[in-house]
Motif scaffolding. Structure first.
Motif, PDB file in Angstrom:
ATOM      1  N   ALA A   1       0.833  -1.205   0.000  1.00  0.00           N
ATOM      2  CA  ALA A   1       0.000   0.000   0.000  1.00  0.00           C
ATOM      3  C   ALA A   1       0.868   1.255   0.000  1.00  0.00           C
ATOM      4  O   ALA A   1       0.558   2.250  -0.677  1.00  0.00           O
ATOM      5  N   CYS A   2       1.965   1.223   0.737  1.00  0.00           N
ATOM      6  CA  CYS A   2       2.890   2.359   0.765  1.00  0.00           C
ATOM      7  C   CYS A   2       3.527   2.563  -0.608  1.00  0.00           C
ATOM      8  O   CYS A   2       3.649   3.698  -1.076  1.00  0.00           O
ATOM      9  N   ALA A   3       3.903   1.475  -1.255  1.00  0.00           N
ATOM     10  CA  ALA A   3       4.494   1.570  -2.594  1.00  0.00           C
ATOM     11  C   ALA A   3       3.506   2.175  -3.589  1.00  0.00           C
ATOM     12  O   ALA A   3       3.882   2.997  -4.432  1.00  0.00           O
ATOM     13  N   LYS A   4       2.236   1.780  -3.480  1.00  0.00           N
ATOM     14  CA  LYS A   4       1.216   2.340  -4.376  1.00  0.00           C
ATOM     15  C   LYS A   4       1.046   3.839  -4.130  1.00  0.00           C
ATOM     16  O   LYS A   4       0.884   4.613  -5.080  1.00  0.00           O
ATOM     17  N   SER A   5       1.089   4.255  -2.884  1.00  0.00           N
ATOM     18  CA  SER A   5       0.967   5.682  -2.567  1.00  0.00           C
ATOM     19  C   SER A   5       2.157   6.458  -3.121  1.00  0.00           C
ATOM     20  O   SER A   5       1.999   7.569  -3.638  1.00  0.00           O
ATOM     21  N   VAL A   6       3.347   5.876  -3.010  1.00  0.00           N
ATOM     22  CA  VAL A   6       4.538   6.521  -3.567  1.00  0.00           C
ATOM     23  C   VAL A   6       4.421   6.619  -5.080  1.00  0.00           C
ATOM     24  O   VAL A   6       4.749   7.654  -5.677  1.00  0.00           O
ATOM     25  N   ALA A   7       3.934   5.553  -5.719  1.00  0.00           N
ATOM     26  CA  ALA A   7       3.776   5.554  -7.171  1.00  0.00           C
ATOM     27  C   ALA A   7       2.810   6.649  -7.628  1.00  0.00           C
ATOM     28  O   ALA A   7       2.981   7.237  -8.697  1.00  0.00           O
ATOM     29  N   GLU A   8       1.795   6.916  -6.817  1.00  0.00           N
ATOM     30  CA  GLU A   8       0.797   7.947  -7.139  1.00  0.00           C
ATOM     31  C   GLU A   8       1.206   9.326  -6.625  1.00  0.00           C
ATOM     32  O   GLU A   8       0.443  10.285  -6.742  1.00  0.00           O
ATOM     33  N   ASN A   9       2.397   9.403  -6.039  1.00  0.00           N
ATOM     34  CA  ASN A   9       2.912  10.654  -5.465  1.00  0.00           C
ATOM     35  C   ASN A   9       1.961  11.210  -4.406  1.00  0.00           C
ATOM     36  O   ASN A   9       1.821  12.426  -4.245  1.00  0.00           O
ATOM     37  N   ASP A  10       1.300  10.323  -3.682  1.00  0.00           N
ATOM     38  CA  ASP A  10       0.402  10.691  -2.594  1.00  0.00           C
ATOM     39  C   ASP A  10       1.234  10.772  -1.316  1.00  0.00           C
ATOM     40  O   ASP A  10       1.326   9.810  -0.541  1.00  0.00           O
ATOM     41  N   THR A  11       1.849  11.927  -1.084  1.00  0.00           N
ATOM     42  CA  THR A  11       2.798  12.062   0.017  1.00  0.00           C
ATOM     43  C   THR A  11       2.131  11.932   1.384  1.00  0.00           C
ATOM     44  O   THR A  11       2.753  11.449   2.335  1.00  0.00           O
ATOM     45  N   ILE A  12       0.878  12.367   1.498  1.00  0.00           N
ATOM     46  CA  ILE A  12       0.189  12.296   2.786  1.00  0.00           C
ATOM     47  C   ILE A  12       0.029  10.846   3.218  1.00  0.00           C
ATOM     48  O   ILE A  12       0.426  10.446   4.321  1.00  0.00           O
ATOM     49  N   THR A  13      -0.551  10.031   2.333  1.00  0.00           N
ATOM     50  CA  THR A  13      -0.768   8.628   2.671  1.00  0.00           C
ATOM     51  C   THR A  13       0.556   7.889   2.806  1.00  0.00           C
ATOM     52  O   THR A  13       0.730   7.060   3.703  1.00  0.00           O
ATOM     53  N   ALA A  14       1.504   8.172   1.907  1.00  0.00           N
ATOM     54  CA  ALA A  14       2.796   7.487   1.949  1.00  0.00           C
ATOM     55  C   ALA A  14       3.512   7.750   3.274  1.00  0.00           C
ATOM     56  O   ALA A  14       4.034   6.823   3.905  1.00  0.00           O
ATOM     57  N   ASN A  15       3.540   9.003   3.703  1.00  0.00           N
ATOM     58  CA  ASN A  15       4.208   9.322   4.963  1.00  0.00           C
ATOM     59  C   ASN A  15       3.488   8.691   6.155  1.00  0.00           C
ATOM     60  O   ASN A  15       4.129   8.270   7.129  1.00  0.00           O
ATOM     61  N   TRP A  16       2.170   8.661   6.099  1.00  0.00           N
ATOM     62  CA  TRP A  16       1.398   7.995   7.145  1.00  0.00           C
ATOM     63  C   TRP A  16       1.811   6.520   7.236  1.00  0.00           C
ATOM     64  O   TRP A  16       2.144   6.021   8.328  1.00  0.00           O
ATOM     65  N   LEU A  17       1.811   5.833   6.092  1.00  0.00           N
ATOM     66  CA  LEU A  17       2.137   4.411   6.091  1.00  0.00           C
ATOM     67  C   LEU A  17       3.589   4.167   6.489  1.00  0.00           C
ATOM     68  O   LEU A  17       3.910   3.178   7.159  1.00  0.00           O
TER      69      LEU A  17
END
Length: 465
Positions: free
Chosen positions: A101-117
């Motif tokens: 899930a973190c990798a998918k957030s990084v791929a989508e450049n979703d920094t909020i979710t990525a940093n949370w995860l």
């Protein structure tokens, strides 16, 4: 290094208004970050995420009429639902699911979710924990670097933190002995070369990654025992930077060792070292001579060659065509069985996770979890590759593995045909594996040999002519 255990840490630059997390993993598994970006309360995180999503679309809603605003409301609801899905993943505490899930957030450049995860993952990883958590420490490092667009600098920092040459060499030797992957590749390639040149009196081997030259010890000893007498042998060894650093000197050091061994076996021997990268190799560097039987060895090397997706010159296929033009008696290929070359990022991440989970599990059987030497082996022999696969792109991503089916297409397009492997090779490797865990498996199919860990193929070996 700290009194409580090993720490693996880099500080990355800021991203917009959010400070990128520092990936820091002590051996006891506890987090070493000094500041959390979010509160630990899960419901608070979800409310904050939904708030940001709704505020992002608020300006758009004001600019649409009532009918068209339904689309905006729908998108907002969809994003809120996605936030609840992430919250469900976090609440389940499934480590692999969180990583992906973190990798998918990084791929989508979703920094909020990525940093949370990332903040959820950080306390779960440990360089002295279970195989998945040890691997996760390095994969999380790669995600941090990718999110901050500092993949190449993190990879270079890893290389700058290399141990001394002697230390690196000792870690390589430990990995070589702990797992049979390299021995499998070398034995299978040597068997094909010995079979193809069994009636030849003059043999020339071109090794495109000579490393420490250990592959050729058993072949030299085997050639010395020929009933008809040993042939003359010449080895051309192409060097690489990492091997040169580990041995502490030029490639001629390898030549001196092999010459001494050949003399003890009464084999006429010559060594020619080539300090040129594979992308720059030309026929003139290889010193082929008329009347010699030529064998070419590609062991764990071709995946470093940039292909058509990186460079229009396509050195990967160019090198194969160059070798075909030399009319070799046999060409051996040994490569990791992993598909990360041109795969989209999320697929590449999942493939890396699955592949290296098997590698780390196999190491776990041999080297204790709390052993500092095991930590050193994984950090200095494996972590750099993992971070490079995840964090880097373009020419900076040098780890570009392909599965055998793709290699088969490349060799066929270059004009090669399969060379059958000797049944003697199969039995020799089976004897080798008796010294290791029963979870290793050897399988022969489609004219190639595969070494695997449980149900996962890890290394493939085949020969061509």
């Amino acid at each position: 290094m700290n009194p409580n255990g090993y720490s693996y840490s880099f500080q990355t630059p800021e991203i917009g208004n959010y400070s990128s997390p520092t990936a820091s993993f002590p051996s006891n598994g506890s987090s070493m970050s000094q500041q959390d970006m979010y509160h630990d309360d899960l419901e608070y995180r979800l409310r904050e995420l939904e708030k940001v999503m709704i505020e992002t679309d608020h300006g758009y809603m004001e600019s649409f009429d009532v009918c068209s605003s339904w689309g905006v409301v729908s998108r907002t609801a969809s994003r809120a639902a996605a936030g609840r899905t992430i919250a469900d993943i976090v609440s389940r505490r499934d480590f692999k699911e969180l990583l992906i899930a973190c990798a998918k957030s990084v791929a989508e450049n979703d920094t909020i979710t990525a940093n949370w995860l990332m903040s959820e993952l950080r306390p779960m990883v440990s360089v002295s924990g279970e195989p998945a958590h040890r691997l996760g420490a390095y994969m999380l490092e790669g995600l941090v670097a990718r999110l901050s667009s500092s993949g190449s600098s993190i990879y270079n920092a890893l290389k700058c933190k290399q141990p001394s040459g002697n230390e690196l060499f000792s870690y390589m030797c430990l990995l070589y002995e702990a797992c049979p992957y390299f021995k499998f590749g070398y034995l299978s390639a040597n068997g094909a070369i010995a079979e193809a040149t069994k009636n030849e009196s003059r043999i020339h081997i071109i090794d495109f990654q000579i490393a420490q030259g250990s592959q050729w010890v058993t072949l030299i000893q085997a050639l010395a025992s020929r009933p008809s007498g040993p042939p003359s042998l010449r080895i051309t060894g192409v060097d690489d930077f990492t091997s040169a650093y580990a041995r502490g000197g030029e490639v001629n050091i390898v030549g001196q060792r092999l010459t001494k061994l050949a003399q003890s076996c009464n084999i006429p021997f010559e060594f020619h070292g080539v300090s040129v990268s594979g992308s720059e190799i030309e026929t003139k560097h290889l010193g082929c001579r008329p009347g010699e039987s030529l064998a070419v060895n590609f062991a764990f090397m071709l995946h470093h060659m940039p292909d058509e997706s990186v460079n229009p010159q396509n050195h990967r296929d160019r090198l194969l065509r160059l070798v075909k033009g030399l009319s070799p008696k046999v060409v051996t290929l040994v490569e990791q069985e992993s598909n990360v070359n041109t795969a989209p990022f999320v697929h590449r991440f999942q493939e890396t996770l699955n592949y290296y989970t098997a590698i780390f599990e196999s190491i776990d059987v041999t080297l204790p979890r709390n052993d500092q030497q095991r930590i050193n082996v994984e950090q200095h022999c494996l972590a750099r590759d993992i971070v490079n696969i995840i964090a880097c792109e373009g020419g900076e991503r040098v780890e570009r593995h392909e599965v055998l089916g793709k290699w088969r297409s490349r060799f066929t397009m270059a004009g090669f045909t399969p060379y059958p492997l000797s049944s003697l090779v199969n039995s020799t490797i089976k004897s080798l594996l008796e010294n290791y865990s029963s979870k290793y498996r050897l399988e022969e199919r489609d004219g190639a040999l595969f070494l695997g860990w449980m149900n996962r193929d890890l290394v493939a070996s085949c020969a061509w002519k």
